[in-house]
Design an enzyme around this catalytic site. Structure first.
Site, PDB file in Angstrom:
ATOM      1  N   PRO A 133       0.846  -1.184   0.000  1.00 39.18           N
ATOM      2  CA  PRO A 133       0.000   0.000   0.000  1.00 39.18           C
ATOM      3  C   PRO A 133       0.886   1.239   0.000  1.00 39.18           C
ATOM      4  O   PRO A 133       1.627   1.469   0.942  1.00 39.18           O
ATOM      5  CB  PRO A 133      -0.776  -0.086   1.322  1.00 39.18           C
ATOM      6  CG  PRO A 133      -0.544  -1.455   1.842  1.00 39.18           C
ATOM      7  CD  PRO A 133       0.760  -1.905   1.258  1.00 39.18           C
ATOM      8  N   GLU A 134       0.837   1.974  -1.051  1.00 37.48           N
ATOM      9  CA  GLU A 134       1.533   3.257  -1.048  1.00 37.48           C
ATOM     10  C   GLU A 134       0.480   4.318  -0.781  1.00 37.48           C
ATOM     11  O   GLU A 134      -0.679   4.000  -0.515  1.00 37.48           O
ATOM     12  CB  GLU A 134       2.243   3.473  -2.393  1.00 37.48           C
ATOM     13  CG  GLU A 134       3.361   2.456  -2.613  1.00 37.48           C
ATOM     14  CD  GLU A 134       4.571   3.053  -3.327  1.00 37.48           C
ATOM     15  OE1 GLU A 134       4.842   4.264  -3.150  1.00 37.48           O
ATOM     16  OE2 GLU A 134       5.239   2.319  -4.067  1.00 37.48           O
TER      17      GLU A 134
END
Length: 295
Positions: free
Chosen positions: A22-23
């Site tokens: 998850p960025e």
DNA sequence: CGAGAGTCCTGAAGGC
DNA sequence: TGCCTTCAGGACTCTC
């Protein structure tokens, strides 16, 4: 700023991009997904099946949260902040998804799967479930009226906010010898630029990732700041690129695989110039770039 | 202070 | 088929 011109893409030389963490776009997508399920809801109970995350989940988390109403869900960098309670009873639940975490709403009563570490039961017969196979994430409690915490103290500006600019990057980089790619991944410089989007943004700006941060011109930093904004904005608009263990806030395991220009494409054709994408290591991390487009 | 290395963890992928 | 090894990665923490 040349990020993705979908119409120009060459064709399908790749099978399945394997992105996983998850960025910032994924975190923002999670936030947007959680908002309608969470705001105004009262937390009735917290079930912690596994407290050993990046740091242990505080033992008092259940006591602190029980009975509180969620007022808002904020984001700072890749940290989610649930604003719960008011006045002297104020407090924030700080959540980080690490590299494999997800948080989603489901009906109460569904049996947990492997790695479903935490459930927050709400007053409408739903629950928010935290899933994180690698346990690099975090769930912490911040008492008080403002979200003040050591983890948030030294964070740089938001890449999509007003304070972030080429000028900012230029000023902060003077005298620094580390590579520009490692520089933009430093959360004290700018938050939310993870490994995937660092490579993608540098490609967008035509900047070679190995150049020393202190030797890049103001003009090139203007281009880079613009590329970072564009790359992250596009990903958010697309709903967050994703990967196998990423689950959206509504519980859908779906990802639409966002296609990358350079990330994880070593040896493949550059989508812009038809050169060959190269992979290198920087700071124990993989970097991808096009030697012809990036100088 | 800056730079570089080490650390946590699990699952995927590759070798034999 | 199955075991064993290696690798990936966010971001804090430690060492020099």
């Amino acid at each position: 700023m040349a990020t993705t011109a979908l119409s120009n893409l060459k064709q399908t030389d790749d099978t399945k991009p394997r992105l996983h963490m998850p960025e910032l776009p994924e975190v923002e997508t999670t936030r947007i997904g959680l908002l309608p399920k969470l705001v105004g809801r009262r937390i009735q109970r917290v079930v912690v099946r596994e407290a050993r995350l990046r740091w242990p989940i505080p033992a008092n988390i259940s006591v602190e949260l029980k009975g509180r109403v969620v007022r808002d869900v904020l984001r700072r960098g890749k940290y989610l902040l649930w604003d719960v309670g008011t006045g002297t009873q104020g407090g924030f639940l700080l959540c980080h998804l690490g590299m494999s975490g997800s948080m989603f709403a489901i009906p109460a009563g569904r049996a947990p799967d492997k790695h479903d570490h935490v459930d927050l039961l709400l007053d409408d017969k739903s629950l928010i479930r935290y899933h994180d196979p690698r346990r690099f994430g975090a769930i912490l409690w911040i008492p008080g009226k403002t979200p003040t915490h050591a983890l948030l103290d030294n964070l740089g500006p938001e890449p999509l906010g007003q304070e972030f600019s080429g000028e900012h990057l230029f000023q902060r980089s003077r005298g620094r010898s580390l590579s520009v790619k490692e520089f933009i991944m430093n959360a004290q410089i700018v938050v939310g630029v993870g490994n995937i989007y660092a490579s993608e943004s540098l490609f967008g700006a035509g900047v070679k990732p190995t150049i020393a941060a202190g030797r890049i011109s103001k003009g090139r930093y203007d281009a880079l700041a613009g590329a970072i904004r564009a790359t992250l904005s596009n990903a958010i608009a697309a709903g967050g690129s994703s990967l196998r263990d990423y689950v959206q806030a509504d519980g859908q395991p779906g990802y639409f695989q966002q296609r990358t220009m350079v990330y994880d494409r070593a040896g493949k054709r550059c989508r812009r110039c038809d050169g060959t994408i190269r992979a290198i290591r920087q700071g124990q991390r993989s970097t991808f770039f096009c030697p012809r487009c990036q100088t």
